[in-house]
Design a protein around this motif. Sequence first.
Motif, PDB file in Angstrom:
ATOM      1  N   LEU A 194       0.832  -1.212   0.000  1.00 41.76           N
ATOM      2  CA  LEU A 194       0.000   0.000   0.000  1.00 41.76           C
ATOM      3  C   LEU A 194       0.862   1.255   0.000  1.00 41.76           C
ATOM      4  N   ARG A 195       1.996   1.188   0.659  1.00 37.78           N
ATOM      5  CA  ARG A 195       2.861   2.362   0.772  1.00 37.78           C
ATOM      6  C   ARG A 195       3.753   2.554  -0.451  1.00 37.78           C
ATOM      7  N   HIS A 196       4.198   1.458  -1.064  1.00 36.90           N
ATOM      8  CA  HIS A 196       5.234   1.548  -2.089  1.00 36.90           C
ATOM      9  C   HIS A 196       4.776   1.240  -3.516  1.00 36.90           C
ATOM     10  N   GLU A 197       3.600   0.684  -3.689  1.00 42.01           N
ATOM     11  CA  GLU A 197       3.176   0.271  -5.024  1.00 42.01           C
ATOM     12  C   GLU A 197       2.026   1.142  -5.527  1.00 42.01           C
TER      13      GLU A 197
ATOM     14  N   THR B  19       4.045  -8.094  -6.939  1.00 41.82           N
ATOM     15  CA  THR B  19       5.068  -7.354  -6.204  1.00 41.82           C
ATOM     16  C   THR B  19       6.095  -8.306  -5.605  1.00 41.82           C
ATOM     17  N   ALA B  20       5.637  -9.405  -5.032  1.00 43.76           N
ATOM     18  CA  ALA B  20       6.560 -10.383  -4.443  1.00 43.76           C
ATOM     19  C   ALA B  20       7.497 -10.956  -5.508  1.00 43.76           C
ATOM     20  N   ILE B  21       6.951 -11.287  -6.669  1.00 45.86           N
ATOM     21  CA  ILE B  21       7.783 -11.814  -7.756  1.00 45.86           C
ATOM     22  C   ILE B  21       8.799 -10.775  -8.207  1.00 45.86           C
ATOM     23  N   GLU B  22       8.368  -9.538  -8.342  1.00 40.07           N
ATOM     24  CA  GLU B  22       9.300  -8.478  -8.746  1.00 40.07           C
ATOM     25  C   GLU B  22      10.437  -8.326  -7.746  1.00 40.07           C
ATOM     26  N   ARG B  23      10.118  -8.358  -6.449  1.00 44.20           N
ATOM     27  CA  ARG B  23      11.168  -8.196  -5.430  1.00 44.20           C
ATOM     28  C   ARG B  23      12.119  -9.385  -5.416  1.00 44.20           C
ATOM     29  N   ILE B  24      11.590 -10.586  -5.578  1.00 39.47           N
ATOM     30  CA  ILE B  24      12.452 -11.773  -5.611  1.00 39.47           C
ATOM     31  C   ILE B  24      13.383 -11.723  -6.816  1.00 39.47           C
TER      32      ILE B  24
ATOM     33  N   ALA C  42       9.917 -12.972 -16.314  1.00 36.69           N
ATOM     34  CA  ALA C  42       9.196 -13.304 -15.079  1.00 36.69           C
ATOM     35  C   ALA C  42       8.381 -12.109 -14.586  1.00 36.69           C
ATOM     36  N   LYS C  43       8.990 -10.941 -14.611  1.00 30.86           N
ATOM     37  CA  LYS C  43       8.284  -9.733 -14.175  1.00 30.86           C
ATOM     38  C   LYS C  43       7.123  -9.402 -15.112  1.00 30.86           C
ATOM     39  N   ASP C  44       7.361  -9.505 -16.407  1.00 23.85           N
ATOM     40  CA  ASP C  44       6.318  -9.189 -17.383  1.00 23.85           C
ATOM     41  C   ASP C  44       5.135 -10.141 -17.280  1.00 23.85           C
ATOM     42  N   VAL C  45       5.415 -11.424 -17.090  1.00 23.79           N
ATOM     43  CA  VAL C  45       4.332 -12.414 -16.984  1.00 23.79           C
ATOM     44  C   VAL C  45       3.512 -12.164 -15.722  1.00 23.79           C
TER      45      VAL C  45
END
Length: 130
Positions: A30-33, A78-83, A98-101
């Motif tokens: 909520l704060r960062h995305e 978001t979790a996938i992007e951070r990983i 991975a990010k695009d999918v």
Amino acid sequence: MGWGEKRKRKGFRRLLHSFVYAFQGLYYVLRHEQNMQIHLGVSLLIIVFGLMVELSPLRWAILMIVIGGVIALEMVNTAIERIVDLVSSDFHPLAGIAKDVAASAVLIFSMIAVVVGIIIFFEPLLQWIS
């Protein structure tokens, strides 16, 4: 006691900690995305509109499932992007895929949510206007 050993423990205290961690994740997105902020804002507007047109319980249930799905998918994205960022400091084509999918999954579900919203609100909106 290491992280893995802590994860194996059971009990009420661990259960409470799992809720704390979950709320920390929610607070983070909520704060960062920006996209999560948009999803949440639109969701609140839709909920207010649903109250105005007095949706049936079944329509509310479907609406909540769809809203929850969009928000949950945005969090998974978001979790996938951070990983990916964690394990791949340099650009790598597979990291980008991975990010695009993951982002595409949110896009597809969001488009479906719009269609479901139109179906849910069409009849109540006609009755509300007339």
